[in-house]
Motif scaffolding. Sequence first.
Motif, PDB file in Angstrom:
ATOM      1  N   ALA A  24      40.916  44.843  97.114  1.00 33.39           N
ATOM      2  CA  ALA A  24      40.090  45.542  96.123  1.00 33.39           C
ATOM      3  C   ALA A  24      40.747  46.855  95.712  1.00 33.39           C
ATOM      4  O   ALA A  24      40.777  47.200  94.523  1.00 33.39           O
ATOM      5  CB  ALA A  24      38.688  45.785  96.668  1.00 33.39           C
ATOM      6  N   HIS A  27      43.817  45.945  93.594  1.00 41.35           N
ATOM      7  CA  HIS A  27      43.378  45.382  92.320  1.00 41.35           C
ATOM      8  C   HIS A  27      42.876  46.491  91.398  1.00 41.35           C
ATOM      9  O   HIS A  27      43.209  46.526  90.206  1.00 41.35           O
ATOM     10  CB  HIS A  27      42.287  44.336  92.575  1.00 41.35           C
ATOM     11  CG  HIS A  27      42.013  43.462  91.406  1.00 41.35           C
ATOM     12  ND1 HIS A  27      41.034  43.742  90.484  1.00 41.35           N
ATOM     13  CD2 HIS A  27      42.583  42.295  91.010  1.00 41.35           C
ATOM     14  CE1 HIS A  27      41.010  42.789  89.571  1.00 41.35           C
ATOM     15  NE2 HIS A  27      41.941  41.890  89.865  1.00 41.35           N
ATOM     16  N   HIS A  33      39.799  46.720  85.052  1.00 39.30           N
ATOM     17  CA  HIS A  33      38.499  46.303  85.593  1.00 39.30           C
ATOM     18  C   HIS A  33      38.714  45.727  86.991  1.00 39.30           C
ATOM     19  O   HIS A  33      38.811  44.518  87.167  1.00 39.30           O
ATOM     20  CB  HIS A  33      37.823  45.266  84.683  1.00 39.30           C
ATOM     21  CG  HIS A  33      37.545  45.772  83.310  1.00 39.30           C
ATOM     22  ND1 HIS A  33      36.577  46.711  83.055  1.00 39.30           N
ATOM     23  CD2 HIS A  33      38.135  45.509  82.123  1.00 39.30           C
ATOM     24  CE1 HIS A  33      36.566  46.995  81.772  1.00 39.30           C
ATOM     25  NE2 HIS A  33      37.507  46.282  81.177  1.00 39.30           N
ATOM     26  N   GLY A  34      38.796  46.613  87.974  1.00 46.11           N
ATOM     27  CA  GLY A  34      39.026  46.178  89.349  1.00 46.11           C
ATOM     28  C   GLY A  34      37.827  45.467  89.929  1.00 46.11           C
ATOM     29  O   GLY A  34      36.690  45.693  89.518  1.00 46.11           O
ATOM     30  N   TRP A  35      38.103  44.578  90.865  1.00 47.24           N
ATOM     31  CA  TRP A  35      37.050  43.857  91.565  1.00 47.24           C
ATOM     32  C   TRP A  35      36.694  44.590  92.847  1.00 47.24           C
ATOM     33  O   TRP A  35      37.534  45.223  93.473  1.00 47.24           O
ATOM     34  CB  TRP A  35      37.498  42.443  91.889  1.00 47.24           C
ATOM     35  CG  TRP A  35      37.840  41.605  90.702  1.00 47.24           C
ATOM     36  CD1 TRP A  35      37.583  41.870  89.384  1.00 47.24           C
ATOM     37  CD2 TRP A  35      38.507  40.349  90.721  1.00 47.24           C
ATOM     38  NE1 TRP A  35      38.047  40.854  88.595  1.00 47.24           N
ATOM     39  CE2 TRP A  35      38.621  39.911  89.385  1.00 47.24           C
ATOM     40  CE3 TRP A  35      39.023  39.564  91.738  1.00 47.24           C
ATOM     41  CZ2 TRP A  35      39.225  38.712  89.045  1.00 47.24           C
ATOM     42  CZ3 TRP A  35      39.627  38.359  91.395  1.00 47.24           C
ATOM     43  CH2 TRP A  35      39.719  37.940  90.064  1.00 47.24           C
ATOM     44  N   SER A  36      35.455  44.451  93.269  1.00 46.57           N
ATOM     45  CA  SER A  36      34.976  45.132  94.476  1.00 46.57           C
ATOM     46  C   SER A  36      35.398  44.373  95.734  1.00 46.57           C
ATOM     47  O   SER A  36      35.799  43.207  95.675  1.00 46.57           O
ATOM     48  CB  SER A  36      33.449  45.244  94.447  1.00 46.57           C
ATOM     49  OG  SER A  36      32.877  43.961  94.647  1.00 46.57           O
ATOM     50  N   SER A  37      35.258  45.033  96.850  1.00 43.26           N
ATOM     51  CA  SER A  37      35.502  44.403  98.145  1.00 43.26           C
ATOM     52  C   SER A  37      34.590  43.192  98.317  1.00 43.26           C
ATOM     53  O   SER A  37      35.021  42.143  98.799  1.00 43.26           O
ATOM     54  CB  SER A  37      35.200  45.411  99.253  1.00 43.26           C
ATOM     55  OG  SER A  37      36.253  45.535 100.115  1.00 43.26           O
ATOM     56  N   ASP A  39      33.363  41.321  95.930  1.00 44.17           N
ATOM     57  CA  ASP A  39      33.881  40.248  95.069  1.00 44.17           C
ATOM     58  C   ASP A  39      34.993  39.494  95.790  1.00 44.17           C
ATOM     59  O   ASP A  39      35.020  38.261  95.792  1.00 44.17           O
ATOM     60  CB  ASP A  39      34.436  40.804  93.753  1.00 44.17           C
ATOM     61  CG  ASP A  39      33.374  41.400  92.854  1.00 44.17           C
ATOM     62  OD1 ASP A  39      32.205  40.969  92.926  1.00 44.17           O
ATOM     63  OD2 ASP A  39      33.725  42.312  92.069  1.00 44.17           O
ATOM     64  N   PHE A  40      35.915  40.245  96.402  1.00 43.78           N
ATOM     65  CA  PHE A  40      37.016  39.601  97.117  1.00 43.78           C
ATOM     66  C   PHE A  40      36.520  38.825  98.331  1.00 43.78           C
ATOM     67  O   PHE A  40      36.977  37.711  98.580  1.00 43.78           O
ATOM     68  CB  PHE A  40      38.093  40.619  97.514  1.00 43.78           C
ATOM     69  CG  PHE A  40      39.074  40.873  96.408  1.00 43.78           C
ATOM     70  CD1 PHE A  40      40.093  39.978  96.142  1.00 43.78           C
ATOM     71  CD2 PHE A  40      38.967  42.006  95.624  1.00 43.78           C
ATOM     72  CE1 PHE A  40      40.991  40.188  95.114  1.00 43.78           C
ATOM     73  CE2 PHE A  40      39.863  42.231  94.593  1.00 43.78           C
ATOM     74  CZ  PHE A  40      40.881  41.323  94.332  1.00 43.78           C
ATOM     75  N   LEU A  43      35.051  35.556  97.039  1.00 42.69           N
ATOM     76  CA  LEU A  43      36.075  34.633  96.533  1.00 42.69           C
ATOM     77  C   LEU A  43      36.946  34.071  97.658  1.00 42.69           C
ATOM     78  O   LEU A  43      37.232  32.875  97.686  1.00 42.69           O
ATOM     79  CB  LEU A  43      36.957  35.337  95.496  1.00 42.69           C
ATOM     80  CG  LEU A  43      36.317  35.554  94.133  1.00 42.69           C
ATOM     81  CD1 LEU A  43      37.132  36.554  93.317  1.00 42.69           C
ATOM     82  CD2 LEU A  43      36.177  34.239  93.393  1.00 42.69           C
ATOM     83  N   THR A  79      43.976  36.003  90.220  1.00 47.65           N
ATOM     84  CA  THR A  79      44.577  37.327  90.137  1.00 47.65           C
ATOM     85  C   THR A  79      45.795  37.398  91.041  1.00 47.65           C
ATOM     86  O   THR A  79      45.863  36.720  92.073  1.00 47.65           O
ATOM     87  CB  THR A  79      43.561  38.443  90.493  1.00 47.65           C
ATOM     88  OG1 THR A  79      44.134  39.718  90.219  1.00 47.65           O
ATOM     89  CG2 THR A  79      43.099  38.367  91.944  1.00 47.65           C
TER      90      THR A  79
END
Length: 160
Positions: A24, A27, A33-37, A39-40, A43, A79
């Motif tokens: 995160a 990214h 537009h970074g993804w949050s922890s 989000d990771f 995923l 990503t």
Amino acid sequence: MALFGRATRPIVTPLSVGHAADCADLHGASFSHGWSSFDFERLIAASSSFGDVAYDGQSGKLLGFVLSRGAAGEAEILTIAVATTARRRGIGRALLERHLGHLGSTGIAVLFLEVAENNRAARALYTAFGFTEVGRRPSYYTAKPGEVAGAALVLRRSIG
């Protein structure tokens, strides 16, 4: 030609939920537009996800990662990011080599990705790995006020 010069070759290992916070951070530093922890974590934990990370062999610092999601024999790179200080050192190449092998061993036969049309370094890397353009999404990426939104190129590569 030595890709890593005097530096040690990166350690490339499978991505795990424990890497989510580092991913995160990287990214967020790499994309507008970074993804949050969270989000990771979500995923990475999904059974359809595949990923690899590259760490510096001496410092243990995250140098880059790649994350894909697969279904029905196909996958898409969601990503891929390499730390600004580690670019042009073969990190992306090392990640993709490992990742393609990883995906191939799971039965994935085709890999897709999207890349900004103006990202010449990434496009050169993908071309070197045999990706070809199969689509284009005009004005896909958001732009700052006064700038034109960038197109996304859809690339494809067979695995195996």
